[in-house]
Design a protein around this motif. Sequence first.
Motif, PDB file in Angstrom:
ATOM      1  N   LYS A 371       0.856  -1.183   0.000  1.00  0.00           N
ATOM      2  CA  LYS A 371       0.000   0.000   0.000  1.00  0.00           C
ATOM      3  C   LYS A 371       0.894   1.235   0.000  1.00  0.00           C
ATOM      4  N   PRO A 372       0.528   2.261  -0.767  1.00  0.00           N
ATOM      5  CA  PRO A 372       1.406   3.434  -0.877  1.00  0.00           C
ATOM      6  C   PRO A 372       1.380   4.296   0.375  1.00  0.00           C
ATOM      7  N   LEU A 373       2.545   4.806   0.733  1.00  0.00           N
ATOM      8  CA  LEU A 373       2.672   5.785   1.802  1.00  0.00           C
ATOM      9  C   LEU A 373       3.002   7.163   1.238  1.00  0.00           C
ATOM     10  N   THR A 374       3.430   7.165  -0.048  1.00  0.00           N
ATOM     11  CA  THR A 374       3.753   8.396  -0.772  1.00  0.00           C
ATOM     12  C   THR A 374       3.398   8.158  -2.231  1.00  0.00           C
ATOM     13  N   ASP A 375       3.606   9.143  -3.090  1.00  0.00           N
ATOM     14  CA  ASP A 375       3.551   8.914  -4.530  1.00  0.00           C
ATOM     15  C   ASP A 375       4.654   7.929  -4.901  1.00  0.00           C
ATOM     16  N   LEU A 376       4.374   7.061  -5.903  1.00  0.00           N
ATOM     17  CA  LEU A 376       5.305   6.003  -6.264  1.00  0.00           C
ATOM     18  C   LEU A 376       5.694   6.084  -7.739  1.00  0.00           C
ATOM     19  N   VAL A 377       6.913   5.666  -8.019  1.00  0.00           N
ATOM     20  CA  VAL A 377       7.346   5.410  -9.389  1.00  0.00           C
ATOM     21  C   VAL A 377       7.822   3.965  -9.434  1.00  0.00           C
ATOM     22  N   VAL A 378       7.204   3.153 -10.287  1.00  0.00           N
ATOM     23  CA  VAL A 378       7.489   1.724 -10.387  1.00  0.00           C
ATOM     24  C   VAL A 378       8.161   1.437 -11.710  1.00  0.00           C
ATOM     25  N   GLU A 379       9.192   0.594 -11.688  1.00  0.00           N
ATOM     26  CA  GLU A 379       9.916   0.233 -12.920  1.00  0.00           C
ATOM     27  C   GLU A 379       9.157  -0.867 -13.643  1.00  0.00           C
TER      28      GLU A 379
END
Length: 380
Positions: A371-379
């Motif tokens: 679950k996100p705790l911040t904005d995410l960038v996923v490869e």
Amino acid sequence: MMRDAATFEPVESRLTKPQFWGVLPERWTSDVEETLVCCQVRQETHDVKSFFFRSPQGRAFVFEPGQFLTLELEINGETVNRCYTISSSPTRPHTISITVKRVPGGPVSNWLHDNLQAGAQVRVLGPSGDFTCARHPARKYLFLSAGSGVTPLMSMSRAHHELSEDRDIVFVHSARTPDDIIFARELDLIASNQSNFRTSFICERVGPRTNWHGVTGFLTLPLLQAIAPDFMEREIFTCGPAPYMKAVRDLLGDAGFDRAHYHEESFSFETLTQSAPEVLVEEHAASPTEQGTQTFTVSFARSNREISCGSDQHVLDAARQAGVRLPSSCTQGMCGTCKVKLVSGQVEMKHNGGIRQREIDQGMVLLCCSKPLTDLVVEK
């Protein structure tokens, strides 16, 4: 026979020749072509079948022996994802196969055995996985398998055989009875063609066959020492049911084997019921309950997609709702199918053994239980 004046190739030949012959095909990827066609179903044993697939556009399959595919199936009105190890060799790039054992009560394996036939179309993701000898080159290997766990090791064995690479390989396979040995004849053929490839079959009981002269019982340390006296010098790959792999780990532990040279894989999710302790990633960050429900942006770097995900929502669920197709199978943090690199951001991840600590230290996460705790960038 009529010939074409321009090419001097028999017209009959051109009409019947598959399009991919004589040309270098494009590489197949599920991002470009999500559906494959089942082109053959082969009965391996009384409860095991191999399913062969091809690309409708004639694209070639590129993968490492030991990797797996994720099938997206519609069963009883629901979409079900399940990953299966590729049993074919990457040296035959125009088709790809999985080998499936019918599991009593297993919804997916039974559906495949009863419904999937040549000509059917199946949505597929992958290939994925890091259980492969290609990433661990060694002078000598020991392959240990039980039941349908033979499939990734069969892919590795086929690859070495078809590349005429006579690597020193000892393949030890355990089965219920001699009639349950998957790929028995082909393994014998490989052994007859390669002087350094040796097989040994261990059967729990004889069963209906009366002419079995092999070993009966279970794999033990004394038996392994008799089959492969130099096993301590080998790179070991193991695949099979969880109890079998635990037994292998225990006997290798008793022998003092260096675990750095041990690799294992299992995808028996239809019978897996136990889960490992939960692990929290980024424990220093505030939890969603402390922050209150928020909405974060998840960016997929490679596919250039962007979605919204609530702080109380798993990233995989949000991606599915937004129509983003991602590899997944167990959705419980066990299999590692949805493992990706987290380029930036923080997540709360509670997994069940599908990711190693060293992978977490390298920034990898499982989307199904994160679950996100911040904005995410996923490869991805």
